[in-house]
Design an enzyme around this catalytic site. Sequence first.
Site, PDB file in Angstrom:
ATOM      1  N   GLY B  64       0.636  -1.274   0.068  1.00 38.33           N
ATOM      2  CA  GLY B  64      -0.023   0.137   0.065  1.00 38.33           C
ATOM      3  C   GLY B  64       0.974   1.324  -0.249  1.00 38.33           C
ATOM      4  N   SER B  65       0.122   2.252   0.559  1.00 37.86           N
ATOM      5  CA  SER B  65       0.717   3.664   0.553  1.00 37.86           C
ATOM      6  C   SER B  65       2.074   3.728   0.817  1.00 37.86           C
ATOM      7  CB  SER B  65      -0.113   4.833   1.466  1.00 37.86           C
ATOM      8  OG  SER B  65       0.434   5.822   1.248  1.00 37.86           O
ATOM      9  N   THR B  66       2.987   4.855   0.104  1.00 39.41           N
ATOM     10  CA  THR B  66       4.127   5.109   0.442  1.00 39.41           C
ATOM     11  C   THR B  66       4.413   5.927   1.790  1.00 39.41           C
ATOM     12  OG1 THR B  66       4.051   6.813  -1.428  1.00 39.41           O
ATOM     13  CG2 THR B  66       4.870   4.767  -2.192  1.00 39.41           C
TER      14      THR B  66
END
Lengths: 412, 147
Positions: B64-66
């Site tokens: 998922g998100s960085t």
Amino acid sequence: MAVFLTEEERAILNGEQGEARKFAMEILTTVAEGCGAKRLIPVQSVHLVLHTYKSCFDAGVEAAEKIAAMGAKFSVPTTIDPYGMDAEDWKAAKTPEHYAHMQMRLAKAIESMGVIPYWTCTPYYGFTIPKFGEHLAWTESSAVAFANTVLGARSNRETAIVDVCCAILGRTVETGLHLQENRYGEVRVNLELDRPLKQWEYGALGFRLGKTLGNRIGVVTGMQGTPTHENLKTLCAAGAASGSIALLHIVGITPEARTVEEAFGPKSPTAVYTITERDLLDTRSDMNTHKGNNIDLIALGCPQYTINEIVKVRDLLAGRKIASNIQFWIYANSFAIDMVEKMGVRKELEEAGVTIRAETCMIISPIHEWNFRVIMTDSGKCVHYGPMECNAEMVFGSTEECVEAGVAGHAI
Amino acid sequence: MNKIFQGRTAAAGHVIEGEAIVSSMPFGFFGGCNPRTGMVIDKWHDLYDKSITGKIFVYPEGRGSTVGAAVMLELVRTKSAPLAILNNHCEIISQCGCILAKKFYDVDMPMMEAFGVDITQEIQTGDWLRIDPEAGTVEILRRSADE
């Protein structure tokens, strides 16, 4: 194994180029040791994800201010993910005062280091367009997936604060997708549809691929027709959110996959999956966490809408107005907004009841202040994050279906 | 004889003991947990509504998100962070989160990977573990079922 540092890098680590560069180098070399990298490499551009109070919190603001106070300056072109609230009118967007204050503190710290204030999740439409084979230190999972997949540039999924270190140094750790041997396909996905995908199917395919592949590199065969930039943007964003897709090969479409053989290189597929039209319909059903037809908000622009996508909404509306019981918002960056203003499209949309939200998005702004219970979107990424980050149930559909729902005041 | 796994350390730290919380699903910190309480908020995840605070968090890999590392740093700032992270495969985002915890708040959050087995199958929620990042070892001191 020790990380090899050049003479200049050792000098930076010794503090000969100032406190900020020393601090950044200490972090990058620790990361390099942790992942067993041999060295650091120069990058052409950096894209930051230390961008919004909503996802960086007090810790992120404190970290940005601490680094800024050292006198840090970015040494390569550096863009940044969307602003944490509507950049034109945060008060009208119901942004709490404290939140706005913290967002402005974060922005001030980052801007003092020399960021290009292009607050967008689509920096590949802009001033730092990556070339094939170029090394980047980018964040924003959807942008990293797009840069690797569609443009053939090379970036890992960098993360917050480390991204600032990369921008200060103009370097990143040589690991993962920077190395050719890690860019070949691992898993084959046969798409079994004898026609080009419909627009919504790109989002659904991305969502399904993310769940199926995780962080493995997929090689998709059988995609018909010529997907647009926007189709691939949607696909990459959904796959990077529901899974960890950072690079996907689509045979005949993406630049490192002119053939199946090229995509796999010396590797053989460790698994083969098939995706049919039925699978995409099932995925769409799974993406809808709300099964009723009531909707409070239709939110488009995750990733931020391009000029083409904004114009398309105007065309689909064809002079009709959004129903008064529903909010209809489009998120876009300053570049796209400038253009649609010049084209007169923004005025037409606003007269039809559409709100343009500037330089931000539904996921990373405090949208929960509106208490929307149900949000409809054409974005597989938004569907993934919406339940947690917008505190709402999600309805997924094509852009056409979103517009029709907006006119009718409910899902159709 | 306690079961010992030999792995690779991706983020350093001191020897610690603690209770495991295990998932066989990949995990992303942004949208994954509330960074001020440590509760899992990801409705798509099997640990939904459970707390990772003060636990040795075992899952196959990050996803998922960085922005994940900033979320981890806020967990550390609010004293809601896991004690340590064990993965089959560490991705760089959570590895960076662990490294930044040390750099900004002087908190150890060791991270280890590559045990040669599926660590999420070998360890169960509630197991009491001892982690030695320098030696690269994870030892099961007590099984949850023993209690």
